[in-house]
Scaffold this active site. Structure first.
Site: not given
Ligand code: 0O2
Length: 249
Positions: A33, A51, A152, A164, A167
């Protein structure tokens, strides 16, 4: 272990394998998809909103740890009902606006059902984390049944992803509580990432505007079409026929 116990363990392993296969099919389904959306978008908007994409199946060990952490029963039923990130996609977009565009395109698909949407972009986490999290179900058709499998999707920009990942690395290296001044510094860097996204978004809009103006001026390519990396000639009379049909309707 006696014979019976070995046989029972073997059966449990086979059940788990069959169970995880369903998630692998859901991953394949979602991948297809996303590839279609990416290719179609690239074609009509002349740039690539995605990207890169990373996907994974959560390992049995991580599933088990999550069940224990959440004090949930360790059964296949419980996993199916409670763990909704066994199939996980991280979709990294070029611009903030692409995140919502992509999310809308995904949710508009008839066979996809939205279960939850957490918008950590409009409402960043206290530490500065930004991302759009969707839990959806996709249908998986097998020889004897149809299952709606949870997937998810974490959708974010390059800057949000960069923040992220770093971190996450910082937390992994630290076994103790992170000092207050470092937490404040991390939050500040999240703001800088957000500022970068806003400025890139403005630049992108300005360039798109110029491109649209150029397209209106250049009608030379009107009778050519690119499909599957091939360039085809479109007879003008064919195009005119389509236009007159539409005008009649
Ligand atoms: P992994 O290994 O990345 O999958 P839930 O999954 O519902 O039990 P929660 O926290 O309610 O847990 O879900 P949420 O907020 O949607 O976050 C789920 C995932 O988002 C996390 O997965 C991380 O991948 C990512 N995430 C959430 N908050 C942060 C954050 O502050 N920093 C970073 N770097 N990533 C974050 P897991 O389950 O932690 O593990």
């Amino acid at each position: 272990m006696n014979e019976q116990q070995i046989e029972n363990m073997r059966k449990a392993r086979n059940d788990m394998t069959r169970f995880l296969m369903t998630y692998k099919f859901a991953l394949d389904e979602m991948n297809t998809k996303l590839m279609i959306l990416k290719e179609e978008f690239q074609h009509f908007h002349d740039y690539n909103p995605i990207e890169h994409i990373k996907s994974r199946i959560k390992s049995p060990e991580s599933i088990y740890k999550k069940l224990i952490r959440k004090k949930l029963p360790v059964t296949l039923d419980s996993i199916q009902k409670n763990i909704h990130d066994i199939v996980g996609f991280r979709i990294v977009c070029s611009f903030s606006s692409d995140i919502y565009l992509l999310s809308e395109m995904i949710q508009n698909q008839k066979d996809i059902t939205l279960v939850t949407c957490k918008d950590y972009i409009k409402h960043p986490k206290p530490n500065g984390y930004q991302s759009l999290h969707l839990i959806v179900t996709v249908p998986v058709y097998m020889s004897d049944r149809e299952e709606h499998v949870h997937v998810e999707l974490q959708i974010r920009t390059v800057a949000m992803d960069f923040w992220a990942s770093l971190e996450h690395k910082i937390y992994y290296k630290y076994s103790k509580a992170i000092p207050e001044n470092l937490l404040a510094e991390l939050k500040e860097t999240a703001k800088i990432a957000n500022d970068l996204d806003n400025r890139m978004e403005k630049l992108h809009r300005a360039v798109q505007h110029i491109k649209e103006q150029d397209m209106q001026e250049n009608e030379d390519d009107m009778n050519m079409v690119n499909i599957n990396e091939e360039r085809f000639h479109l007879p003008m009379s064919m195009l005119q026929s389509f236009v007159s049909k539409e005008e009649d309707e």
